[in-house]
Design a protein around this motif. Sequence first.
Motif, PDB file in Angstrom:
ATOM      1  N   VAL A 175       0.845  -1.192   0.000  1.00  0.00           N
ATOM      2  CA  VAL A 175       0.000   0.000   0.000  1.00  0.00           C
ATOM      3  C   VAL A 175       0.884   1.247   0.000  1.00  0.00           C
ATOM      4  CG1 VAL A 175      -1.777   1.271   1.224  1.00  0.00           C
ATOM      5  CG2 VAL A 175      -1.803  -1.212   1.264  1.00  0.00           C
ATOM      6  N   PHE A 176       1.865   1.210   0.880  1.00  0.00           N
ATOM      7  CA  PHE A 176       2.799   2.339   0.969  1.00  0.00           C
ATOM      8  C   PHE A 176       3.550   2.515  -0.350  1.00  0.00           C
ATOM      9  CE2 PHE A 176       7.201   3.620   1.981  1.00  0.00           C
ATOM     10  CZ  PHE A 176       6.942   4.905   2.392  1.00  0.00           C
ATOM     11  N   ALA A 177       4.051   1.376  -0.889  1.00  0.00           N
ATOM     12  CA  ALA A 177       4.811   1.440  -2.138  1.00  0.00           C
ATOM     13  C   ALA A 177       3.932   1.978  -3.255  1.00  0.00           C
ATOM     14  CB  ALA A 177       5.335   0.054  -2.503  1.00  0.00           C
ATOM     15  N   GLU A 178       2.680   1.542  -3.278  1.00  0.00           N
ATOM     16  CA  GLU A 178       1.796   2.034  -4.329  1.00  0.00           C
ATOM     17  C   GLU A 178       1.652   3.545  -4.227  1.00  0.00           C
ATOM     18  OE1 GLU A 178      -2.335   0.589  -4.628  1.00  0.00           O
ATOM     19  OE2 GLU A 178      -2.085   1.350  -6.656  1.00  0.00           O
ATOM     20  N   ARG A 179       1.471   4.038  -3.019  1.00  0.00           N
ATOM     21  CA  ARG A 179       1.291   5.484  -2.868  1.00  0.00           C
ATOM     22  C   ARG A 179       2.550   6.236  -3.270  1.00  0.00           C
ATOM     23  NH1 ARG A 179      -1.343   6.182   2.986  1.00  0.00           N
ATOM     24  NH2 ARG A 179      -1.296   8.362   2.402  1.00  0.00           N
ATOM     25  N   ARG A 180       3.702   5.676  -2.921  1.00  0.00           N
ATOM     26  CA  ARG A 180       4.947   6.367  -3.295  1.00  0.00           C
ATOM     27  C   ARG A 180       5.205   6.269  -4.789  1.00  0.00           C
ATOM     28  NH1 ARG A 180       8.190   8.520   0.899  1.00  0.00           N
ATOM     29  NH2 ARG A 180       9.355   9.391  -0.833  1.00  0.00           N
ATOM     30  N   ILE A 181       4.953   5.092  -5.360  1.00  0.00           N
ATOM     31  CA  ILE A 181       5.229   4.935  -6.793  1.00  0.00           C
ATOM     32  C   ILE A 181       4.267   5.781  -7.613  1.00  0.00           C
ATOM     33  CG2 ILE A 181       5.228   3.293  -8.707  1.00  0.00           C
ATOM     34  CD1 ILE A 181       6.246   1.194  -6.675  1.00  0.00           C
ATOM     35  N   LEU A 182       2.982   5.781  -7.217  1.00  0.00           N
ATOM     36  CA  LEU A 182       2.019   6.626  -7.920  1.00  0.00           C
ATOM     37  C   LEU A 182       2.421   8.092  -7.815  1.00  0.00           C
ATOM     38  CD1 LEU A 182      -1.619   5.398  -7.296  1.00  0.00           C
ATOM     39  CD2 LEU A 182      -0.390   5.549  -9.436  1.00  0.00           C
ATOM     40  N   ALA A 183       2.868   8.469  -6.636  1.00  0.00           N
ATOM     41  CA  ALA A 183       3.307   9.854  -6.441  1.00  0.00           C
ATOM     42  C   ALA A 183       4.465  10.165  -7.375  1.00  0.00           C
ATOM     43  CB  ALA A 183       3.704  10.073  -4.995  1.00  0.00           C
TER      44      ALA A 183
END
Lengths: 390, 332
Positions: free
Chosen positions: B30-38
Motif C-alpha cells: 500500500v505504501f509502495a503504491e502510494r509512493r510509486i504513484l506519487a
Amino acid sequence: MATTETMTLNMGPQHPSTHGVLRLVLELDGEVITKITPHIGYLHRGVEKLSEYRTYHQILPLTDRLDYLAPMSNNLGYILAVEKLMAVEVPERAETIRIIMAELTRLQSHLVWIACHALDIGAMTVFIYAFRERETIMEIYELISGARMTSNFFRVGGLSQDVPDEFVKKVSDFIDVMPGYLDQYEGLLTTNPIWLKRTIGNGVISAEDAIDFGITGPALRGSGVDLDLRRDNPYGGYEKYQFQVPVGENCDTFDRYKVRLVEMREACKIVRQGLERLKPGPVLADCPQVCYPPKESVYNSIEGLIHHFKIASEGFPAPEGEVYQGVEAPKGELGFYIVSDGGNKPERLRIRPPSFVNLQAIEKMSKGTMIADLVAVIGTLDIVLGEIDR
Amino acid sequence: MTASSVDIALFAAKVGLVFFVILTLAAYLVFAERRILAWVQDRKGPNRVGPFGLLQPLADLIKLLTKEDFLPSAADKWLFYLAPAMAAIPAIMIFAVIPFGAPLTVAGHAVPLVVADLNIGLLFFLALSSIAVYGVAIGGWASNSKYSLLGGIRGLAQLISYELSMGLSLVPIVMLARSFSLTEIVDAQRTIPFIIYQPLAFIIFLISITAECKRIPFDLPEAEGELVAGFHTEYSGMRFGLFFVGEYINIIVLGGLATTLFLGGWHGPLLPPVIWFTLKTLAFAFFFIWMRGTLPRLRYDQLMHLGWKVLTPLALMNILVTAWWLMLKNHM
C-alpha cells in the motif's frame, strides 16, 4: 410471471463525480438509465437579487463566485456589460491584459475540465498533471490580483492596478511549456484504446438538438456548429487577434475532448499575441465619473481621497437603459443583461450561465446508457454548480 | 510416517513466517503504491511518518483500528460482519500452495519452502479465488445500500467471467507440466519458463488476474467516480481495512502465482531462490501499480465483452493448439 421494477438511485448532491453539488435522480434498469432528473439549487446564493442592492463596482466580487474555475471570464463579461452601459473607452494596455487573462482563464478552466473528466473515467494521473499546470496560472492570478481564485481584478474602465514587471516573463514561460504538457495529456489519453472506447460514441447530441437546447461553447462546437463569440461577435478587442475555432464532427464526447484540447493550444497562441501587443500605458480610463482615481492621488490629496470615497461608497449613476453583453466563457456563452433605471444600482441583473443551459441536455445525451456513461457525460458537459445555481 | 516434534516446530515456524511476511508485504505494498504513484504523478506521496514515510502503514493501521465500526441500520448484521473476512482470508490461504523457494535442509530435516504441497494445488487456488468473490457479493448485498448493491453485482459478474478465462488459460500449463501440483509445475520449468511456450496464456492470465484483483482498468466494483466506493461504500474502520488489505494480499498472491506458473517460480541464476521469487512477484505488483498510473477504466459491458467474447475463446483456442502440439510431439 416474474416482474422487474426499476430502481431509483439518488446520485448526489454528495458524489465524487457530480462536480460539486449536482443531484441527479436516476431511474435504473440494472445499470441502464431510463430517466434522469437533475435537481439543482444546492449552491444558490441569490447573486442576481444581491446585485440589485449593490453598486456597479460592488457587484464585481459576486461574479468571481459564479464559475469559480474561471473568475476572470466572469469579471470580463460583467465589466464589459457595465462599460457598454456607461459607454466607457478602455485603454489599450488594459484591454490587452484583459484578453491575456481571459485566455489564461480559459486554459485554467479547461485544465480542471480535463483533470476531472479523466479522473471520472479512471485516469488518475492526468488529473494530477493538469492540476500541476493549473497551479502556475493560479500563481499568475496571485501575482497580479493577490488572490488565487476570487481575483476581482478588473474595474469599470480598466484594471484595478497595473501588472508587476515579472508578469510578462512568467506568462511567457508558461505559454512556452504548456503545449508540451498538452502533448503529455494527449499521449496518455488520445491514443489510449480504453479512453477511445469510453468516449467515442458517448453522449451524442446532434447539431440541431444542441441548437434547440441552447448549448453553447465547446459542447456546441463538438457537435459541428461553428459558433464562437470571440470571432463572430467580437468584444473587448478580440477582433485584433488571429485564432482558429476548432469544430467537431461526430457530436460525441471524444470530439468535444478534441475541441477543448485544440482550444487550449489556440488560447496559448492568443496569449502569445497579447504579450507581443503589450505596450506601456495607462490601465484605467480617464473618466473620473466612473473610474477610481489613481492611488497616488488618493494617498496624497484631499480631492483624490474624496473622489475615491464617493466612487467606493455611492458608486456612479448609470444612464437609464438596458444592455446585454455575451462573452465566450470557457464553458460557453456567458451573458450579463443589465436593466438600469438611472440609479447607482442595477434595477435588474440577469446572468445567462452556460453551464445551466448546457446541463439541460443531460437526459438527452445519456438516457439509455449506463452509469459509467452518465459520469462521462457530466464530465464532457463541463458544468460548474456555482454558475448553475448562482 | 510420524512427524517428529522438530518437524512440527519447523512447520509452525514456516506458517508463522509466511503469515507475517505476507501481511507486512501487503501493508508495505500500500505504501509502495502510494509512493510509486506519487513518483509517476510528479508529487511527493506520504513522507512524513518516520524516515521516508516508512512508518506510514503503521499509522494507517492505528487510524483504521481506532475508527468507528459503523453498521448501517438497514444492514444484514451477520453477513455485513462476515463479508470482509471472506474477502481477505481466502486471499491469504491461496499462498499456502505457492512454493516460494528451493527446499531447505534444517538440522537434518528437509523443509520444502511451501506451506502445503497439495497435489491439486492449482485447483485449490481456483476454488479459493471463487470463494473470495462471495466477500464482494455478500458485502455489497448486506450493506443494503444501492451503490453497494451495484458494486456487488458488478463484482460478481466480473469475477465469475474472468475466473473462467483465468481457469482456461491455466489448462495448457497443466498439460505441459502434467501435474496440478504447483511444486511440480515449478520443477517442469527448471530450464525454460512456460511464458516462452505459452505467451498467449500468460497474457490472458495477466488480464484475468488484473480483473481478479479489481485493479484499474478493471476496478469497476469500486469505481469511485461512478459508485462512490462500490461494494465497500458502507464499510468503515478495520472492516474496510480488511477489504483493502485483502486486495493487496491478492496482488501479492496472484503475482506469486503468475511467477510460479509462467516465470519459472523460484528458479533463476546467481541469486538465492527466495530472492528470485520475491523479485518476480514484486515485478507483477509494480506492473499493477504502473497500470493504475496510466490507464482509465473500462465500462461494465465493455469489460464483459472482453472477458466472454475475446479472452475466453482465445483461451479455448490456446488449449486446442497446445493439445495438437503435444500430440504431434508425442507422435514424432
